[in-house]
Enzyme design. Structure first.
Site, PDB file in Angstrom:
ATOM      1  N   ASP A  71      31.407 -25.895 159.590  1.00  0.00           N
ATOM      2  CA  ASP A  71      30.089 -25.278 159.722  1.00  0.00           C
ATOM      3  C   ASP A  71      30.084 -24.178 160.779  1.00  0.00           C
ATOM      4  OD1 ASP A  71      30.496 -27.073 161.818  1.00  0.00           O
ATOM      5  OD2 ASP A  71      28.984 -28.484 161.126  1.00  0.00           O
ATOM      6  N   ASN A 140      22.334 -38.813 164.579  1.00  0.00           N
ATOM      7  CA  ASN A 140      21.434 -39.117 163.458  1.00  0.00           C
ATOM      8  C   ASN A 140      22.193 -39.343 162.150  1.00  0.00           C
ATOM      9  OD1 ASN A 140      22.281 -36.577 162.752  1.00  0.00           O
ATOM     10  ND2 ASN A 140      20.243 -35.650 162.632  1.00  0.00           N
ATOM     11  N   HIS A 142      24.537 -37.333 160.796  1.00  0.00           N
ATOM     12  CA  HIS A 142      24.981 -36.149 160.041  1.00  0.00           C
ATOM     13  C   HIS A 142      26.509 -36.003 160.105  1.00  0.00           C
ATOM     14  CE1 HIS A 142      24.424 -33.257 163.733  1.00  0.00           C
ATOM     15  NE2 HIS A 142      25.689 -33.606 163.653  1.00  0.00           N
ATOM     16  N   GLU A 147      22.045 -32.735 157.592  1.00  0.00           N
ATOM     17  CA  GLU A 147      21.059 -33.562 158.277  1.00  0.00           C
ATOM     18  C   GLU A 147      20.486 -34.600 157.309  1.00  0.00           C
ATOM     19  OE1 GLU A 147      21.228 -33.319 161.312  1.00  0.00           O
ATOM     20  OE2 GLU A 147      20.475 -31.465 162.197  1.00  0.00           O
TER      21      GLU A 147
HETATM   22  C1  F6R Z   1      30.790 -30.091 164.048  1.00  0.00           C
HETATM   23  C2  F6R Z   1      30.038 -30.937 163.149  1.00  0.00           C
HETATM   24  C3  F6R Z   1      29.123 -32.010 163.629  1.00  0.00           C
HETATM   25  C4  F6R Z   1      29.660 -32.800 164.820  1.00  0.00           C
HETATM   26  C5  F6R Z   1      28.646 -33.824 165.283  1.00  0.00           C
HETATM   27  C6  F6R Z   1      29.118 -34.594 166.496  1.00  0.00           C
HETATM   28  O1  F6R Z   1      31.537 -29.147 163.320  1.00  0.00           O
HETATM   29  O2  F6R Z   1      30.146 -30.711 162.003  1.00  0.00           O
HETATM   30  O3  F6R Z   1      28.887 -32.903 162.561  1.00  0.00           O
HETATM   31  O4  F6R Z   1      30.864 -33.418 164.467  1.00  0.00           O
HETATM   32  O5  F6R Z   1      27.439 -33.186 165.594  1.00  0.00           O
HETATM   33  O6  F6R Z   1      29.230 -33.731 167.570  1.00  0.00           O
HETATM   34  P1  F6R Z   1      29.963 -34.199 168.916  1.00  0.00           P
HETATM   35  O7  F6R Z   1      31.354 -34.487 168.541  1.00  0.00           O
HETATM   36  O8  F6R Z   1      29.856 -33.032 169.847  1.00  0.00           O
HETATM   37  O9  F6R Z   1      29.235 -35.411 169.373  1.00  0.00           O
END
Ligand code: F6R
Length: 257
Positions: A71, A140, A142, A147
């Site tokens: 992303d 959450n 995702h 989301e």
């Molecule tokens: C990042 C992504 C997100 C993160 C998630 C956890 O490319 O796709 O799904 O993996 O938000 O983020 P962290 O690892 O910073 O807790």
């Protein structure tokens, strides 16, 4: 689904990196250039460190591999240190000795974002599809920036970030106001197309999401739960992230065989 419970973040990284290395070697053994799916954020950093160690020891070679990031924020100026393009360059491309032109990140500044999403799907397919997708999980539930209530078969597209996600990611920016409101993300259907997935999660803040992912119903309310449909998904967590798992002892027993 396989669940591996580790005692330290370093061990999470080593187990996840071993899974990645395995899939990369399988692709290389069949004469293909490996294609890895990469995530940003804090969770995969220990995995990247462990991959770098494998490379340094001559046990893994990613120098010809392709990578596709999950992303990118919409609208951050090129070169912004928190743009995923920059983050991937610093945490993946350079340390893992990959060819920059073979490392792809969705274009969050494209004039036509829908077209950029469709083009990204085509580029993944043209590279032969993802061999191993590295994932983190949001508090959450995702994965990527899919989301809650994302279609379980969604493709690369623009999504509006929830306030929860913006607050979780505010630590990377000067203030909450600086966190973009939208992102261009691979869809859940895109992620499911990877031949294998490895999701890493550390810390108590992920315990509820990990519980819903592994033991909850498959539901768009916890987008990561779609991995229950994947025939080759490995979940690597530390003790804190595993704290809510009802069958933790069973997963430990399975892993020791
Ligand atoms: C990042 C992504 C997100 C993160 C998630 C956890 O490319 O796709 O799904 O993996 O938000 O983020 P962290 O690892 O910073 O807790």
């Amino acid at each position: 689904m396989e669940v591996i419970i580790c005692s330290t973040d370093g061990e999470v990284g080593e187990k996840a990196a071993a899974t990645v290395a395995n899939k990369v070697r399988q692709a290389q053994a069949s004469g293909r250039k490996a294609v890895i799916g990469v995530a940003t954020g804090s969770s995969p950093l220990s995995t990247y460190t462990a991959l770098q160690q494998l490379i340094d020891r001559g046990e893994l070679d990613l120098s010809q591999a392709y990578a596709f990031a999950l992303d990118e924020y919409v609208g951050l100026p090129a070169g912004h240190p928190e743009s995923y393009c920059e983050v991937i360059r610093k945490t993946v491309t350079e340390p893992l000795n990959m060819i920059p032109a073979q490392v792809n990140v969705p274009n969050g500044n494209a004039e036509k974002l829908d077209q950029a999403g469709a083009d990204y799907e085509k580029a993944i397919a043209a590279a032969g599809g993802v061999d191993i997708q590295i994932l983190g999980i949001g508090s959450n539930g995702h994965i990527g920036f899919n989301e809650p209530i994302s279609s379980l078969s969604s493709r690369t597209r623009v999504v509006k970030l929830t306030e929860q996600t913006r607050q979780d990611n505010a630590r990377f920016f000067d203030s909450l106001d600086d966190v973009p409101g939208y992102a261009l993300t691979q869809g859940l259907g895109t992620i499911l197309d990877a031949r294998a997935c490895v999701l890493v999660a550390q810390g108590a803040g992920k315990a509820a999401a990990v519980k819903a992912l592994v033991e909850g119903p498959v539901s768009a309310m916890c987008p990561a739960s779609v991995l229950q449909w994947h025939e080759n998904a490995t979940i690597v967590v530390d003790e804190a992230a595993a704290a809510n798992l009802e069958l933790a002892d069973y997963y430990r027993a399975q892993a020791s065989h």
